[in-house]
Scaffold this motif. Structure first.
Motif, mmCIF file in Angstrom:
data_model
loop_
_atom_site.group_PDB
_atom_site.id
_atom_site.type_symbol
_atom_site.label_atom_id
_atom_site.label_comp_id
_atom_site.label_asym_id
_atom_site.label_seq_id
_atom_site.Cartn_x
_atom_site.Cartn_y
_atom_site.Cartn_z
ATOM 1 N N GLY A 24 0.797 -1.215 0.000
ATOM 2 C CA GLY A 24 0.000 0.000 0.000
ATOM 3 C C GLY A 24 0.830 1.265 0.000
ATOM 4 O O GLY A 24 2.030 1.257 0.255
ATOM 5 N N PRO A 25 0.187 2.403 -0.282
ATOM 6 C CA PRO A 25 0.889 3.690 -0.294
ATOM 7 C C PRO A 25 1.208 4.171 1.115
ATOM 8 O O PRO A 25 0.541 3.795 2.079
ATOM 9 N N LEU A 26 2.230 5.001 1.226
ATOM 10 C CA LEU A 26 2.511 5.673 2.484
ATOM 11 C C LEU A 26 1.419 6.715 2.690
ATOM 12 O O LEU A 26 1.128 7.505 1.794
ATOM 13 N N ARG A 27 0.803 6.726 3.860
ATOM 14 C CA ARG A 27 -0.357 7.588 4.123
ATOM 15 C C ARG A 27 0.089 8.820 4.917
ATOM 16 O O ARG A 27 0.564 8.697 6.032
ATOM 17 N N ILE A 28 -0.074 9.986 4.294
ATOM 18 C CA ILE A 28 0.442 11.230 4.853
ATOM 19 C C ILE A 28 -0.697 12.129 5.305
ATOM 20 O O ILE A 28 -1.601 12.456 4.526
ATOM 21 N N GLY A 29 -0.656 12.562 6.564
ATOM 22 C CA GLY A 29 -1.601 13.540 7.079
ATOM 23 C C GLY A 29 -0.965 14.924 7.047
ATOM 24 O O GLY A 29 0.162 15.099 7.520
ATOM 25 N N TYR A 30 -1.647 15.888 6.462
ATOM 26 C CA TYR A 30 -1.071 17.225 6.358
ATOM 27 C C TYR A 30 -2.112 18.267 6.742
ATOM 28 O O TYR A 30 -3.309 17.995 6.775
ATOM 29 N N GLN A 31 -1.608 19.458 7.042
ATOM 30 C CA GLN A 31 -2.479 20.583 7.344
ATOM 31 C C GLN A 31 -2.330 21.629 6.252
ATOM 32 O O GLN A 31 -1.273 21.736 5.630
ATOM 33 N N ARG A 32 -3.373 22.390 6.067
ATOM 34 C CA ARG A 32 -3.328 23.443 5.053
ATOM 35 C C ARG A 32 -2.188 24.409 5.364
ATOM 36 O O ARG A 32 -2.068 24.895 6.497
ATOM 37 N N PHE A 33 -1.316 24.603 4.385
ATOM 38 C CA PHE A 33 -0.225 25.560 4.444
ATOM 39 C C PHE A 33 1.115 24.955 4.856
ATOM 40 O O PHE A 33 2.152 25.407 4.396
ATOM 41 N N GLY A 34 1.170 23.963 5.711
ATOM 42 C CA GLY A 34 2.447 23.406 6.150
ATOM 43 C C GLY A 34 3.296 22.939 4.982
ATOM 44 O O GLY A 34 2.828 22.831 3.835
ATOM 45 N N GLY A 35 4.564 22.635 5.257
ATOM 46 C CA GLY A 35 5.483 22.233 4.201
ATOM 47 C C GLY A 35 4.985 21.055 3.388
ATOM 48 O O GLY A 35 5.293 20.936 2.190
ATOM 49 N N LEU A 36 4.207 20.199 4.008
ATOM 50 C CA LEU A 36 3.688 19.043 3.284
ATOM 51 C C LEU A 36 2.706 19.467 2.193
ATOM 52 O O LEU A 36 2.562 18.777 1.173
ATOM 53 N N SER A 37 2.034 20.589 2.374
ATOM 54 C CA SER A 37 1.133 21.090 1.332
ATOM 55 C C SER A 37 1.903 21.383 0.053
ATOM 56 O O SER A 37 1.409 21.157 -1.054
ATOM 57 N N LEU A 38 3.120 21.892 0.199
ATOM 58 C CA LEU A 38 3.932 22.204 -0.970
ATOM 59 C C LEU A 38 4.398 20.927 -1.655
ATOM 60 O O LEU A 38 4.451 20.858 -2.886
ATOM 61 N N VAL A 39 4.738 19.920 -0.863
ATOM 62 C CA VAL A 39 5.112 18.625 -1.442
ATOM 63 C C VAL A 39 3.957 18.085 -2.281
ATOM 64 O O VAL A 39 4.142 17.618 -3.411
ATOM 65 N N LYS A 40 2.755 18.168 -1.736
ATOM 66 C CA LYS A 40 1.574 17.687 -2.452
ATOM 67 C C LYS A 40 1.312 18.520 -3.703
ATOM 68 O O LYS A 40 1.043 17.978 -4.786
ATOM 69 N N ALA A 41 1.386 19.843 -3.568
ATOM 70 C CA ALA A 41 1.091 20.730 -4.690
ATOM 71 C C ALA A 41 2.053 20.511 -5.852
ATOM 72 O O ALA A 41 1.668 20.637 -7.018
ATOM 73 N N ARG A 42 3.291 20.190 -5.538
ATOM 74 C CA ARG A 42 4.286 19.983 -6.599
ATOM 75 C C ARG A 42 4.279 18.556 -7.140
ATOM 76 O O ARG A 42 4.990 18.258 -8.099
ATOM 77 N N GLY A 43 3.486 17.681 -6.527
ATOM 78 C CA GLY A 43 3.479 16.291 -6.971
ATOM 79 C C GLY A 43 4.819 15.623 -6.774
ATOM 80 O O GLY A 43 5.217 14.749 -7.552
ATOM 81 N N ALA A 44 5.519 16.032 -5.714
ATOM 82 C CA ALA A 44 6.888 15.567 -5.497
ATOM 83 C C ALA A 44 6.977 14.208 -4.824
ATOM 84 O O ALA A 44 8.085 13.667 -4.683
ATOM 85 N N ALA A 45 5.856 13.674 -4.388
ATOM 86 C CA ALA A 45 5.869 12.365 -3.728
ATOM 87 C C ALA A 45 4.783 11.493 -4.348
ATOM 88 O O ALA A 45 3.756 11.213 -3.719
ATOM 89 N N PRO A 46 4.975 11.066 -5.592
ATOM 90 C CA PRO A 46 3.950 10.257 -6.255
ATOM 91 C C PRO A 46 3.724 8.935 -5.531
ATOM 92 O O PRO A 46 4.655 8.349 -4.975
ATOM 93 N N GLY A 47 2.471 8.517 -5.505
ATOM 94 C CA GLY A 47 2.156 7.227 -4.903
ATOM 95 C C GLY A 47 1.733 7.285 -3.454
ATOM 96 O O GLY A 47 1.229 6.304 -2.925
ATOM 97 N N VAL A 48 1.920 8.448 -2.784
ATOM 98 C CA VAL A 48 1.488 8.530 -1.391
ATOM 99 C C VAL A 48 0.008 8.860 -1.347
ATOM 100 O O VAL A 48 -0.569 9.363 -2.314
ATOM 101 N N GLU A 49 -0.604 8.599 -0.214
ATOM 102 C CA GLU A 49 -2.028 8.874 -0.006
ATOM 103 C C GLU A 49 -2.147 10.043 0.960
ATOM 104 O O GLU A 49 -1.658 9.980 2.083
ATOM 105 N N TRP A 50 -2.806 11.127 0.533
ATOM 106 C CA TRP A 50 -2.874 12.357 1.314
ATOM 107 C C TRP A 50 -4.204 12.480 2.054
ATOM 108 O O TRP A 50 -5.259 12.184 1.498
ATOM 109 N N SER A 51 -4.138 12.970 3.303
ATOM 110 C CA SER A 51 -5.341 13.269 4.092
ATOM 111 C C SER A 51 -5.171 14.649 4.707
ATOM 112 O O SER A 51 -4.172 14.913 5.377
ATOM 113 N N LEU A 52 -6.156 15.536 4.480
ATOM 114 C CA LEU A 52 -6.092 16.907 4.972
ATOM 115 C C LEU A 52 -6.791 17.038 6.322
ATOM 116 O O LEU A 52 -7.892 16.520 6.514
ATOM 117 N N PHE A 53 -6.152 17.765 7.252
ATOM 118 C CA PHE A 53 -6.712 17.993 8.580
ATOM 119 C C PHE A 53 -6.687 19.484 8.888
ATOM 120 O O PHE A 53 -5.760 20.198 8.507
#
Length: 327
Positions: free
Chosen positions: A46-75
């Motif tokens: 399965g994919p690595l499941r990442i929890g992120y918050q709006r604005f944090g550094g992880l949002s930029l990773v998601k926006a750039r598509g820099a970690a393909p294959g992970v599963e994102w959850s917004l909190f």
């Protein structure tokens, strides 16, 4: 002697068949369960499941598509994210400095695998521009809104200490960010303690910053991970953190492109995004014993104030096995 009914052997045969079938099903089920458990622990299911918050550094990773294959959850906040760790629905998440403390007090299992340099300007106390409040001490007896268990909870504690006040001297109203903004705008509270990007969004004409965390709280980001993921998916986590660091460093070096990339992801105006990022986007950093001491001091303060049950040993949650990629 009477001849035995011919149906008895048939019934006996059906009974034996049923028993053998049941045994076979139990055996297959057991083997399947073992296979599932093995797959879940092999670090590749399965994919690595990442929890992120709006604005944090992880949002930029998601926006750039820099970690393909992970599963994102917004909190919406750190406390909500740590509840997802408790439920086992995410493997990694990014929070502020108070959520790990409250999560540890609640016996939620997690490890602290990364942090950031301090971000004291990224959280603040907001008041109306025409209010009579000129210092935090002026809020004695007033109503202050904040999200319980988030980074701003620790800022409130530090502001009270710095102004020789206690929690009994103010009326604290615990509101989530989506609740705090209308309460503040409509004058239902006297002050709102909030973090970016909600902070930047609220910086409208008629709003004034009363105080931020400078000299009071570090307001670091912390990267938390589920123990099972740390144990079984070490390489996956290390690779993800490497991408997290690379994207964060790229954003700091390219602020204009960072804002244009992140604004659509955040669904907020680019100028607001730029203002928030200018003060709140900071480099990642490895966890160290000193970071453990810093978090333990925060924890001990919350215990002393009876905001969480104690004792809580948060130092033991520090896991530095990924520090090399966050240097």
């Amino acid at each position: 002697m009477p001849t035995p009914p011919k149906t008895r052997p048939a019934r006996r045969g059906r009974l034996v068949t049923a028993v053998l079938t049941a045994v076979a099903l139990v055996a297959v089920t057991g083997l399947t369960a073992c296979a599932d458990e093995s797959a879940a622990g092999d670090g590749g299911k399965g994919p690595l499941r990442i929890g992120y918050q709006r604005f944090g550094g992880l949002s930029l990773v998601k926006a750039r598509g820099a970690a393909p294959g992970v599963e994102w959850s917004l909190f919406e906040s750190g406390p909500a994210l740590t509840e997802a760790l408790k439920a086992g629905s995410i493997d990694i998440g990014q929070v502020g400095e108070a959520p790990p403390v409250f999560a540890a007090a609640a016996k939620i299992p997690f490890s602290i695998i990364g942090t950031s340099v301090p971000i004291p300007q990224g959280e603040a106390v907001l008041v109306k521009a025409d209010s009579p409040y000129r210092s935090f001490a002026d809020l004695k007896g007033r109503t202050i809104a904040l999200n319980k268990g988030s980074n701003v909870h620790w800022l409130l504690v530090r502001l009270l200490e710095a102004n020789e006040l206690t929690l009994k001297d103010v009326n604290v109203k615990y509101l989530k960010p989506a609740e705090g903004r209308p309460a503040f705008d409509n004058g239902q509270v006297d002050a709102w303690v909030i973090w970016d990007p909600y902070f930047a969004l609220a910086e409208q004409p008629g709003v004034r910053v009363l105080a931020d965390a400078t000299g009071l709280a570090s307001n670091r980001e912390y990267v938390l991970a589920a123990p099972g993921a740390v144990k079984n998916r070490t390489d996956d986590i290390r690779a993800f953190l490497q991408q997290y660091r690379t994207v964060t460093d790229w954003g700091i070096a390219n602020p204009e492109e960072r804002a244009s990339t992140l604004a659509p992801e955040l669904k907020i105006p680019e100028d607001v995004t730029s203002r928030a990022l200018a003060r709140s986007a900071k480099p990642l950093a490895p966890v160290t014993p000193a970071i453990g001491d810093e978090l333990q001091a925060i924890t001990d303060s919350f215990v002393t104030l009876e905001l969480i049950p104690g004792p809580v040993d948060i130092r033991s949650r520090i896991d530095d096995r990924f520090s090399a990629v966050l240097q």
